[in-house]
Design a protein around this motif. Structure first.
Motif, short mmCIF file in Angstrom:
data_model
loop_
_atom_site.label_atom_id
_atom_site.label_comp_id
_atom_site.label_asym_id
_atom_site.label_seq_id
_atom_site.Cartn_x
_atom_site.Cartn_y
_atom_site.Cartn_z
N LYS A 86 0.81 -1.23 0.09
CA LYS A 86 -0.08 0.04 0.03
C LYS A 86 0.83 1.31 0.16
O LYS A 86 0.15 2.26 0.15
N SER A 126 -9.91 1.65 -1.74
CA SER A 126 -9.30 2.59 -1.31
C SER A 126 -10.11 4.13 -1.85
O SER A 126 -10.53 3.87 -3.08
N TYR A 151 -0.12 1.83 -7.18
CA TYR A 151 -0.90 1.18 -6.19
C TYR A 151 -2.57 1.46 -6.52
O TYR A 151 -3.22 0.62 -6.24
N TYR A 178 -11.56 2.92 1.72
CA TYR A 178 -11.14 3.52 3.07
C TYR A 178 -10.74 4.76 2.46
O TYR A 178 -10.09 5.00 1.67
N PHE A 179 -10.81 5.98 3.31
CA PHE A 179 -10.02 7.28 3.36
C PHE A 179 -8.78 7.09 3.85
O PHE A 179 -7.97 6.30 3.59
N ASN A 180 -8.31 7.75 4.87
CA ASN A 180 -6.97 7.77 5.58
C ASN A 180 -7.09 7.03 6.95
O ASN A 180 -7.34 7.62 7.94
N GLN A 199 5.27 5.67 5.88
CA GLN A 199 5.04 6.59 5.26
C GLN A 199 4.01 7.63 5.12
O GLN A 199 3.97 8.62 4.56
N ASN A 200 3.13 7.12 5.78
CA ASN A 200 1.67 7.64 6.06
C ASN A 200 1.95 8.75 7.23
O ASN A 200 2.93 8.77 8.07
N MET A 216 10.37 16.07 9.88
CA MET A 216 9.55 15.75 9.00
C MET A 216 9.18 16.69 7.99
O MET A 216 9.41 17.83 8.35
N PHE A 219 4.39 17.90 2.81
CA PHE A 219 4.79 17.88 1.14
C PHE A 219 3.80 18.83 0.66
O PHE A 219 2.78 18.56 0.01
N CYS A 230 -2.55 19.51 1.58
CA CYS A 230 -3.30 18.84 1.19
C CYS A 230 -4.43 18.32 2.13
O CYS A 230 -4.18 18.38 3.44
N TYR A 234 -9.42 11.49 7.64
CA TYR A 234 -8.57 10.60 8.39
C TYR A 234 -9.75 9.87 9.38
O TYR A 234 -10.64 10.64 9.94
N ARG A 296 4.80 15.85 -3.07
CA ARG A 296 5.38 14.58 -3.28
C ARG A 296 4.41 13.96 -4.48
O ARG A 296 3.39 14.17 -4.66
C1 UD1 Z 1 -2.89 7.24 0.10
C2 UD1 Z 1 -4.14 6.83 -0.57
C3 UD1 Z 1 -4.97 5.99 0.36
C4 UD1 Z 1 -4.17 4.91 0.76
C5 UD1 Z 1 -2.90 5.17 1.42
C6 UD1 Z 1 -2.09 3.84 1.72
C7 UD1 Z 1 -4.96 8.86 -1.92
C8 UD1 Z 1 -5.63 9.97 -2.05
N1 UD1 Z 1 -4.91 8.08 -0.88
O1 UD1 Z 1 -3.27 8.10 1.09
O2 UD1 Z 1 -6.16 5.77 -0.61
O3 UD1 Z 1 -4.88 4.09 1.64
O4 UD1 Z 1 -2.28 6.16 0.37
O5 UD1 Z 1 -0.75 4.31 2.19
O6 UD1 Z 1 -4.34 8.23 -2.87
N2 UD1 Z 1 2.26 13.60 4.37
C9 UD1 Z 1 3.19 14.72 4.49
N3 UD1 Z 1 4.40 14.52 5.04
C10 UD1 Z 1 4.44 13.11 5.18
C11 UD1 Z 1 3.87 12.04 4.87
C12 UD1 Z 1 2.32 12.61 4.39
O7 UD1 Z 1 2.98 16.12 4.40
O8 UD1 Z 1 5.80 12.86 5.72
C13 UD1 Z 1 0.93 14.37 3.61
C14 UD1 Z 1 0.67 13.74 1.87
O9 UD1 Z 1 1.25 14.83 1.12
C15 UD1 Z 1 -0.69 13.77 2.22
C16 UD1 Z 1 -1.26 13.45 3.75
O10 UD1 Z 1 -0.12 13.96 4.48
O11 UD1 Z 1 -1.36 14.75 1.88
C17 UD1 Z 1 -1.60 12.03 3.96
O12 UD1 Z 1 -0.48 11.26 3.21
P1 UD1 Z 1 -0.49 9.53 3.71
O13 UD1 Z 1 -0.80 9.30 5.08
O14 UD1 Z 1 0.72 9.11 3.16
O15 UD1 Z 1 -1.81 9.15 2.67
P2 UD1 Z 1 -2.27 9.45 1.18
O16 UD1 Z 1 -1.25 9.57 0.50
O17 UD1 Z 1 -3.35 10.34 1.52
#
Ligand code: UD1
Length: 337
Positions: A86, A126, A151, A178-180, A199-200, A216, A219, A230, A234, A296
């Motif tokens: 994922k 997703s 993905y 799922y959303f986040n 990475q989330n 951190m 992005f 963005c 959640y 990103r």
């Molecule tokens: C994405 C998918 C989601 C999937 C998930 C799995 C989309 C819209 N969403 O979530 O469906 O279940 O991946 O991993 O495609 N961020 C930062 N700094 C960081 C990490 C994240 O700024 O170090 C920001 C990202 O730019 C984003 C938000 O946080 O705007 C959430 O990011 P993340 O938690 O990685 O999830 P999504 O990419 O939204």
């Protein structure tokens, strides 16, 4: 009572869902190869629920191995299919690994399930299937745009495969978008614990706050949103777990075969990255060391759910917001060492 096979049962959403299933009296077995999870999660599930869940350490790409699990277990009537890769960024770097794992794994599982006349199938999809949606909040009928990552494409393909397969099978299926997902079980014994680098956003925040990372990055703050960062929706992992149990009960009530429903699972509110960071700083009473970085690749600007359908049909009503997510994620981070 049904016997439920949970693939990815040692993973993040899978393990939380197993707890909810056990609390609702279901008999659960797990299939997980530990590729991005710890197989000892079943011991923690036992500590929380008092019930020992058997995990079959099998890769879904190994069709014979999957068939052996079904032969051994005998009476599986329901599958909740979480097991998949994922990480959006990794999928851009290694698309074939993602297609093999997420698509082949699904096909193998459906084939074996069909042979064993499994009646109910729940697929982890997703919000990524919507791509850069033209209109938000998205409903289940919002047209899909081009997937922004391999993905995302694996989730679009997965949904299509189920849709095409269902009419010729005896199964009923639900696809949950799922959303986040974020946060941890209230016991703080389990939470998000990927073996691969987190990475989330939420685990990146807690790992930075505890000092596992020096800093951190946000992005991008040049998006057309209220503070430039963005927007995401959640959703607390225990609210998600509850939705799976409800989706399963819904499937078990269907009298006809080949029924398919899809539900958005988000709280229905958009939160920006900077707002999420503020919520964390508030509940943890700490100052987070973050910097603003570039956008990103593969990120969509803004997406959140219209969750009316899950509310009306499943009676699902998520109970927890961003502060509950941050406080349970933070307690979990402090507890896991
Ligand atoms: C994405 C998918 C989601 C999937 C998930 C799995 C989309 C819209 N969403 O979530 O469906 O279940 O991946 O991993 O495609 N961020 C930062 N700094 C960081 C990490 C994240 O700024 O170090 C920001 C990202 O730019 C984003 C938000 O946080 O705007 C959430 O990011 P993340 O938690 O990685 O999830 P999504 O990419 O939204």
């Amino acid at each position: 009572m049904s016997k439920v096979l949970v693939t990815g049962g040692c993973g993040y959403i899978g393990s939380h869902t197993i707890i909810d299933l056990i609390n609702n009296g279901y008999n659960v077995v797990s299939l997980d190869n530990g590729s991005n999870s710890s197989l000892t999660t079943v011991d923690l599930i036992e500590e929380i629920t008092g019930v020992k869940v058997i995990n079959h350490n099998v890769d879904l790409c190994n069709r014979d191995g999957v068939a052996r699990v079904f032969a051994q277990e005998g009476d599986i009537d329901t599958i909740i299919h979480f097991a998949a890769l994922k990480a959006v960024g990794d999928s851009v770097a290694e698309p074939l690994v993602y297609f093999r794992n997420n698509v082949t794994g699904l096909i193998n599982l459906l084939e074996v399930a069909d042979q064993h006349e499994v009646k109910s199938f729940i697929f982890s999809s997703s919000c990524t299937v919507y791509g850069n949606a033209e209109k938000i909040p998205v409903t289940e009928d919002t047209p899909w745009q081009e997937a922004v990552s391999p993905y995302g494409r694996t989730k679009q393909i997965g949904e299509q495969i189920i849709k095409d397969f269902l009419p010729v099978s005896k199964m009923n299926a639900v696809m949950l978008r799922y959303f986040n997902p974020a946060g941890a079980h209230e016991s703080i014994k389990i939470g998000e614990a990927p073996s691969n680098k987190a990475q989330n956003l939420v685990p990146v925040i807690t790992e930075t706050a505890i000092g596992k990372r020096d800093e951190m990055y946000v992005f991008g703050t040049d998006y057309a949103t209220r503070d430039g960062s963005c927007v995401r929706d959640y959703i607390h992992v225990m609210d998600l777990a509850d939705a799976h149990t409800r989706a399963m009960k819904f499937l078990h009530k269907q009298d006809e075969n080949s029924q398919l429903e899809v539900f958005n699972l988000g709280i229905g509110e958009g939160v920006t990255v900077l707002e999420a960071i503020n919520a964390f700083e508030k509940v943890s009473n700490t100052k987070l060391n973050y910097k603003v970085g570039p956008r990103r690749d593969g990120d969509v600007e803004a997406i959140y759910a219209n969750n009316k359908k899950a509310n009306e049909i499943l009676g699902w009503n998520p109970q927890r917001g961003i502060e509950d997510i941050m406080s349970t994620a933070w307690e979990w981070e402090k507890n896991r060492g």
